[in-house]
Design a protein around this motif. Structure first.
Motif, PDB file in Angstrom:
ATOM      1  N   PHE A  76       0.834  -1.220   0.000  1.00 32.59           N
ATOM      2  CA  PHE A  76       0.000   0.000   0.000  1.00 32.59           C
ATOM      3  C   PHE A  76       0.865   1.265   0.000  1.00 32.59           C
ATOM      4  O   PHE A  76       0.414   2.327  -0.439  1.00 32.59           O
ATOM      5  N   ILE A  77       2.131   1.176   0.493  1.00 36.14           N
ATOM      6  CA  ILE A  77       2.989   2.358   0.544  1.00 36.14           C
ATOM      7  C   ILE A  77       3.291   2.851  -0.870  1.00 36.14           C
ATOM      8  O   ILE A  77       3.271   4.049  -1.152  1.00 36.14           O
ATOM      9  N   THR A  78       3.593   1.909  -1.782  1.00 33.55           N
ATOM     10  CA  THR A  78       3.905   2.313  -3.158  1.00 33.55           C
ATOM     11  C   THR A  78       2.670   2.862  -3.854  1.00 33.55           C
ATOM     12  O   THR A  78       2.771   3.722  -4.736  1.00 33.55           O
ATOM     13  N   ARG A  79       1.489   2.354  -3.521  1.00 34.70           N
ATOM     14  CA  ARG A  79       0.265   2.887  -4.116  1.00 34.70           C
ATOM     15  C   ARG A  79       0.027   4.328  -3.678  1.00 34.70           C
ATOM     16  O   ARG A  79      -0.511   5.131  -4.450  1.00 34.70           O
ATOM     17  N   TRP A  80       0.409   4.663  -2.459  1.00 35.52           N
ATOM     18  CA  TRP A  80       0.201   6.024  -1.929  1.00 35.52           C
ATOM     19  C   TRP A  80       1.313   6.994  -2.358  1.00 35.52           C
ATOM     20  O   TRP A  80       1.048   8.122  -2.728  1.00 35.52           O
ATOM     21  N   LEU A  81       2.579   6.492  -2.286  1.00 36.70           N
ATOM     22  CA  LEU A  81       3.709   7.403  -2.470  1.00 36.70           C
ATOM     23  C   LEU A  81       4.463   7.174  -3.780  1.00 36.70           C
ATOM     24  O   LEU A  81       5.366   7.951  -4.117  1.00 36.70           O
ATOM     25  N   THR A  83       6.984   4.872  -6.409  1.00 36.09           N
ATOM     26  CA  THR A  83       8.201   4.062  -6.243  1.00 36.09           C
ATOM     27  C   THR A  83       9.468   4.904  -6.175  1.00 36.09           C
ATOM     28  O   THR A  83      10.564   4.362  -6.086  1.00 36.09           O
ATOM     29  N   THR A  87      11.097  10.246  -2.517  1.00 31.95           N
ATOM     30  CA  THR A  87       9.752  10.520  -1.982  1.00 31.95           C
ATOM     31  C   THR A  87       9.467   9.618  -0.783  1.00 31.95           C
ATOM     32  O   THR A  87       8.942  10.058   0.242  1.00 31.95           O
ATOM     33  N   ALA A  91       8.890  10.768   3.116  1.00 29.96           N
ATOM     34  CA  ALA A  91       7.672  10.362   3.835  1.00 29.96           C
ATOM     35  C   ALA A  91       8.020   9.611   5.119  1.00 29.96           C
ATOM     36  O   ALA A  91       7.409   9.847   6.182  1.00 29.96           O
ATOM     37  N   SER A  95       7.302  10.740   8.923  1.00 33.71           N
ATOM     38  CA  SER A  95       6.515   9.872   9.809  1.00 33.71           C
ATOM     39  C   SER A  95       7.262   9.603  11.121  1.00 33.71           C
ATOM     40  O   SER A  95       6.648   9.520  12.195  1.00 33.71           O
TER      41      SER A  95
END
Length: 625
Positions: A76-81, A83, A87, A91, A95
């Motif tokens: 899910f991290i790659t879908r949000w931010l 590849t 970036t 992030a 965090s």
């Protein structure tokens, strides 16, 4: 207060006694359950955030720097931010900062909440114990040491939140931290977890052994500190005597001895604590070194990612820290348990004069008092009063005389229900004392002591202590009747002048006249006078007698007489001899029938006659022919 005999088993952590502490003081939790619930929620949030804190570091090391592919669970991290590595790095860094900020917030929320509850609960408990002390009988206070009681209400109460709040909080925090970290570490890599856990049994065993020594040293230290406090209070109140007898060096040596022992016990407790800390540091270092070595071999062989070793290193610090700090927790708990035991001794003391179930509020009393076959003995010896019978009509003045130790003060103390007679009864207006509530009974009796007790407050407040709702006019009128108004008005702020502790900025006569003004404004039907004119010069004594005449008009009065000049206004005289009424009647009657009375009279009269004769002879020698 007599100290309980020390037993070796008292130096062990006694879980039954811990439960007793929570039973005695547990009611104080009820007022703060909402604040406590919020604080514990903050604690749980803090534990959860602690588990998340090192994860951004693992992700940066494994998936940004070393470029390992993200696991399926983190897709899910790659879908949000995306590849892009930079970036993802930004992030994760943000965090990490956000988690620290959030951790600081919930930590503040939790710790401040607990501190506020602790301060308020401590104040509430001190108020409760002080109120209980005020109700304890004089039998208790006669055995207790003032310095020891002061130490319990100050230092011992300060220790109590460590037991009531810090101990359960630390216990649950350690359970949550250790349980969550062990579970997560085991799930991540069980072999590495076993290496990390191998140190825990050794730490736990060592803590238990050291904890017993800490408990013992703490108890000795606090008992000795109580002795030091009592000695300070004793010498401060008797400073004039110490200096007059030239015993400064002797008292200094006594204090030095007690103070040195207190220091030695304190150093012993500190050494044990520091010894444990250093040893536990070594054990923790060994456990950490084992994890790093074995974890590095696993990472080298590809069994785990390097970031997992970073996680373990971070979790090890959080896992070992609650165990490592268990020494200080034991020390605080040991000191707090000793303090709590001493406070419970006061709280559970039942030496209180209680109202009978059928007791009622006393109506306005006339002042008819009768002693019927009254016998009384203190706990420490034989009878102080035996078979005392006396009838006093309203408005009558009765003088009670006798040698020192004859029972004069005890005689009037029974009327106030400071003590209860073992046999016989005391009646007021035909009712036994137990028929009335203690508070309503004492509200209609005024006591005027030889040693005038004044508070550190204004003149107005000291006089008004006799009647809390007194008006300004009533206070000034009482002062005028007590022959005190004139010197009050000469003071810097008049009635607003602050009286120092014990009335040290006033003369003996001034203190006694304020004492009489306080009694006048109280205006009760029954008076007890404990020779208020003793140790005063002739002029001051004459003013005191004028004030006493105003005070005693129309009131039933008991006079503890030490000087025969006080007996002039008495309607009858009770002579006590070894606790028994030897004779009762007027001065003339007792002179005729009582040998003891005549001896007392002649002992006081002879020196005065000699002085008069000497002064008369000198006057005759110097008088003109």
């Amino acid at each position: 207060m007599p100290r309980r005999e020390h037993k070796p088993e008292q130096d062990k952590l006694r879980y039954r006694d811990l439960l007793r502490v929570y039973k005695v003081f547990g009611s104080h939790y009820k007022s703060y359950w909402r604040q406590l619930a919020l604080a514990y929620c903050g604690m749980l949030c803090n534990v959860f955030i602690t588990l998340l804190l090192p994860w951004p570091l693992k992700l940066i090391l494994d998936y940004v720097i070393l470029q390992h592919p993200l696991p399926q669970e983190a897709a899910f991290i790659t879908r949000w931010l995306g590849t892009e590595p930079l970036t993802l790095l930004l992030a994760l860094a943000l965090s990490y900062a956000f988690l620290h900020l959030l951790d600081s917030f919930v930590s503040f929320w939790h710790k401040v909440g607990m501190l506020m509850v602790g301060v308020r609960m401590k104040n509430e408990i001190r108020q409760r114990i002080f109120g209980h002390l005020l109700r304890l009988s004089l039998s208790y206070h006669g055995r207790a040491r003032g310095g020891d009681l002061a130490y319990r209400l100050t230092s011992d109460v300060q220790r109590l939140p460590a037991l009531l709040l810090s101990l359960p909080q630390s216990f649950f925090y350690r359970i949550f931290v250790i349980g969550s970290h062990i579970s997560l570490m085991w799930a991540m890599e069980w072999r590495l977890a076993l290496v990390a856990f191998s140190v825990i049994p050794i730490l736990s065993y060592y803590q238990r052994r050291i904890g017993l020594g800490l408990q013992k040293a703490s108890r000795k230290k606090r008992n000795k500190e109580s002795d030091v406090t009592s000695m300070i209070a004793e010498n401060v109140t008797a400073m004039a005597l110490v200096q007059a007898y030239g015993r400064e060096d002797t008292q200094q040596q006594r204090f030095q001895s007690e103070n040195r022992q207190s220091l030695e016990f304190g150093l012993s407790a500190m050494k044990l604590s520091k010894l444990f800390k250093r040893t536990s540091d070594i054990l923790v270092a060994l456990g950490t070194a084992g994890v790093l070595y074995y974890g590095a071999t696993l990472a080298w062989s590809g069994a785990i990612l390097p970031g997992t070793l970073v996680l373990f290193a971070s979790y090890l610090r959080k896992l070992y820290s609650p165990i490592d700090r268990f020494a200080s927790l034991l020390l605080d708990a040991a000191q707090a348990q000793v303090a709590a035991d001493r406070l419970i001794e006061v709280v559970e003391c039942d030496m209180v004069i209680k109202d009978a179930p059928h007791a009622i509020t006393a109506p306005p009393l006339q002042g008819r008092i009768e002693y019927r076959n009254v016998t009384f003995a203190y706990d420490t010896g034989g009878d102080v009063l035996r078979n005392v019978n006396l009838l006093v009509t309203p408005g009558e003045k009765v003088a009670v005389i006798g040698h020192s130790g004859a029972g004069k003060s005890t005689f009037v103390s029974l009327l106030l229900r400071f003590y209860e007679p073992q046999q016989g009864a005391i009646l007021i207006d035909g009712h036994e004392l137990q028929d009335f509530t203690v508070k309503s009974l004492r509200a209609q009796i005024t006591v005027l002591l030889q040693d005038a007790k004044l508070f550190k407050a204004s003149v107005r407040e000291n006089i008004g202590f006799g009647k809390l709702e007194a008006t300004e006019e009533e206070i000034m009128r009482a002062a005028q009747l007590a022959q005190a108004h004139e010197f009050i008005m000469q003071m810097p702020q008049g009635y607003d002048t602050l009286i120092s502790e014990g009335g040290d900025n006033l003369s003996g006569g001034q203190r006694q006249r304020l004492n009489i003004a306080r009694a006048i404004i109280r205006n009760t039907p029954i008076l007890i006078l404990d020779e208020p004119a003793t140790a005063l010069d002739a002029v001051t004594e004459a003013k005191i007698h004028e004030a006493l005449e105003e005070l005693t008009k129309g009131k039933t009065t008991f006079i503890i007489a030490h000087k025969f000049s006080t007996l002039a206004s008495a309607n009858k005289i009770l002579l006590l001899e070894k606790g028994m009424p030897a004779a009762c009647g007027t001065h003339e009657q007792l002179m005729a029938i009582s040998r003891t009375y005549r001896e007392l009279y002649e002992l006081q009269l002879a020196p005065q006659q000699t002085l008069d004769e000497v002064n008369g002879g000198r006057w005759a020698e110097t008088a003109p022919a």
